[in-house]
Design a protein around this motif. Sequence first.
Motif, PDB file in Angstrom:
ATOM      1  N   ASN A   1       0.825  -1.202   0.000  1.00  0.00           N
ATOM      2  CA  ASN A   1       0.000   0.000   0.000  1.00  0.00           C
ATOM      3  C   ASN A   1       0.858   1.250   0.000  1.00  0.00           C
ATOM      4  O   ASN A   1       0.445   2.291  -0.484  1.00  0.00           O
ATOM      5  CB  ASN A   1      -0.894   0.032   1.242  1.00  0.00           C
ATOM      6  CG  ASN A   1      -1.889  -1.084   1.216  1.00  0.00           C
ATOM      7  OD1 ASN A   1      -1.638  -2.155   1.741  1.00  0.00           O
ATOM      8  ND2 ASN A   1      -3.001  -0.857   0.561  1.00  0.00           N
ATOM      9  N   ALA A   2       2.049   1.150   0.599  1.00  0.00           N
ATOM     10  CA  ALA A   2       2.941   2.307   0.619  1.00  0.00           C
ATOM     11  C   ALA A   2       4.369   1.815   0.504  1.00  0.00           C
ATOM     12  O   ALA A   2       4.734   0.808   1.106  1.00  0.00           O
ATOM     13  CB  ALA A   2       2.764   3.106   1.899  1.00  0.00           C
ATOM     14  N   VAL A   3       5.180   2.519  -0.254  1.00  0.00           N
ATOM     15  CA  VAL A   3       6.585   2.163  -0.416  1.00  0.00           C
ATOM     16  C   VAL A   3       7.410   3.389  -0.043  1.00  0.00           C
ATOM     17  O   VAL A   3       7.161   4.480  -0.543  1.00  0.00           O
ATOM     18  CB  VAL A   3       6.889   1.763  -1.873  1.00  0.00           C
ATOM     19  CG1 VAL A   3       8.359   1.455  -2.022  1.00  0.00           C
ATOM     20  CG2 VAL A   3       6.062   0.572  -2.279  1.00  0.00           C
ATOM     21  N   ILE A   4       8.357   3.202   0.857  1.00  0.00           N
ATOM     22  CA  ILE A   4       9.218   4.317   1.259  1.00  0.00           C
ATOM     23  C   ILE A   4      10.630   3.948   0.825  1.00  0.00           C
ATOM     24  O   ILE A   4      11.212   3.004   1.350  1.00  0.00           O
ATOM     25  CB  ILE A   4       9.190   4.510   2.786  1.00  0.00           C
ATOM     26  CG1 ILE A   4       7.755   4.681   3.271  1.00  0.00           C
ATOM     27  CG2 ILE A   4      10.018   5.705   3.184  1.00  0.00           C
ATOM     28  CD1 ILE A   4       7.622   4.677   4.760  1.00  0.00           C
ATOM     29  N   SER A   5      11.198   4.678  -0.115  1.00  0.00           N
ATOM     30  CA  SER A   5      12.571   4.405  -0.555  1.00  0.00           C
ATOM     31  C   SER A   5      13.486   5.430   0.060  1.00  0.00           C
ATOM     32  O   SER A   5      13.257   6.633  -0.098  1.00  0.00           O
ATOM     33  CB  SER A   5      12.700   4.515  -2.067  1.00  0.00           C
ATOM     34  OG  SER A   5      11.649   3.906  -2.691  1.00  0.00           O
TER      35      SER A   5
END
Lengths: 296, 396
Positions: free
Chosen positions: A165-169
């Motif tokens: 649902n969410a990707v933090i790079s």
Amino acid sequence: MLLNIVHGTESGGFIVIEDTVKYSGREILKCFINAALKRGEDVHVMGFETSEAELRAGLDSSCVQKIHFHKGHPDPLGWTCKSSFTVQQFTTRDITRLVQNTPYNKASVLIVDSLSFVLRHHQPVVICQRLQELKKVGVVKTIVGLLHSDLHLQGVVESVCHLANAVISVAPANNEHCGVAKTTRRTKSGKLMQEEEYFDMSEDAALSVQTRPHQPGHVQTEPDKPKADPTSNLTFNLRLSKKEKEAKEKVALPFVFSQEKKSALLRPTPGSGRITYEPDANDDFDEEDPDDDLDV
Amino acid sequence: MAAPGKGMAGPAGVNTTSFQKKSRSKLVSIPGTRPSVQNGQLIVSTGVTSLDYVIGGGLAVGTLLLVEEDRYDSYSHMLLKYFLAEGVVCGHEVFLASARDHPDEIMQELPSPIVDDVGSVKTKEGQAQPCDQENQDTMTIAWRYQNQPRVQNALASSVRFGHYYDVSKTMEPEVRQAVKCHSFYALQESPTTTESSLLSSPYHALLQSIRSVIRKEGFDGSTPQSKVRNVLRLGLHSLGSPLWGDDLCCTDNPAHCHSLTTFLYALRGLLRTSLSVAVVTVPSHLMQNKSVMGQIIRLSDTAIALESFRGSEKETNPLYKDYHGLLHVRQVPRLNCLVCEVPDTKDLAFKLKRKQFTIERLHLPPDLSETVSRVSKIELAGGCGTTATGNKHLDF
């Protein structure tokens, strides 16, 4: 948006923290643990890569006892039979049993440190299916996984991020001590939000976010050059004075008909391609068909 | 000469023919379908009228439409929902298979149909407007052209086929339940050992499920003629993604690389022998082996790809600011005829508005600004050894 996700103002789901060897994402993972503890949620941590002590360091000491730590670290594959949780036990059934064994009446958060380790010991397809099942079963409200993107094939990383649902790079910022986090969040309705923020970590695992404007090193969009006026600097005059404009309006145009004739001409005729021809004096209009005497 | 020839579409490409084929034939008349003007095939609407126009009037019954998903699966998911909603409104039966969200959740999110005619207002723009005082003042010199149809950017045919939907509202449950809906959820299927080694387990189960529905409901003609004929609409979401048990998206050399292609081949065989239409969405951006995508396109009939601007650098490009993404038509089928109906322009862009999913011709003006880089011939003649910053002129 990073702070919103960490503090859980948006409802859970599957969150992936993607990091590289240049900048570790474990700090953000600690922020998640901290925020979940402060909200009073049940936190289950599966540690395969770091020891329990290292993860507990820096967390708020009052709630640090409430973490359920499933120790995989010194022996994640179960070679010496000393660990309580091996990587082979990363199945839906085992995790559900684990979560339900601990007395809970609140939403639980599952922290996986790290997802890369699990992906290396299972097939990626199977892990994707298990993660989706965990999401659907609903025993765990939020799953946060740390993924080292340089350890896997690009396809595997993209497939796992596609589920999230969410990707933090996270990546190191150019000249600063802080890091830059690119967050992509997809809501249930299909709307997509993206943001890039600079963040900084303090000693007690608190996250502070600054949004900085573009660095001067980046290419900036050029300001529009004022367009040159083509009617200046000419040997002839291209402009009209007011009187000349009025005179121009007054010129009688050809084919300006009265209103009735205009509307009569504009009315849609049944056949738009009608040819009316009047033969003039030179035309020899013979009704007979010249091919009549052919004997074919 | 007995019958007049069919009206050819005008050079502008807009389907301006009002020709009605006099059919005394035994073509079945099923609600929601009509014979195609081009080749007489029975076609259904995809739910999006602009998409119907782009693929040649509509989807022919018995064919497969492949939609390559955009990066975050927002617009392809919307297209699938439009397709299913059109099925509900026309009274067709619906079969939905998905691995990520439960099919019931998808069915609850279908957009509600717009009852009053939004579309008819739009198509009348091109036709002659009634002459009145205000209109005649608009043109002083070229007044004869006032009533000519303006060049339309939006693609639409003159004959209304298909419905319009309001995306902000969901379909009423009563409307939805009037139609029979079959579903298949991949995560609930227990992996069984399959006899055929060609198809992996979820695909095999899906194929069996589709086959049993077709046979039981009589879409392949196995039940007697007394029952009213109907069309089955199949919507298969995100085939090829890891949730279907397929590792096409994870590696370059998947273990069962022919699983999806075998499934599509068998599915198309089922479609051809029954009154059904299928729309399959595939996450092509995740596929690592590009040749597989080519095979998948060849195995379907019509193939389109959606490319959304969200999250890419094209989002800030001022040329694309009115649109949400680009639409590429990869393949158009030739069904029982020699020539297929291709849209006249390949530069298509789409925009999802609340009441309509429009697909328009994207007009890109030539870039005449001074800062555009023009490759000069001197630089090209430098030879393969020179670098950009190095010496351009070779000195001997």
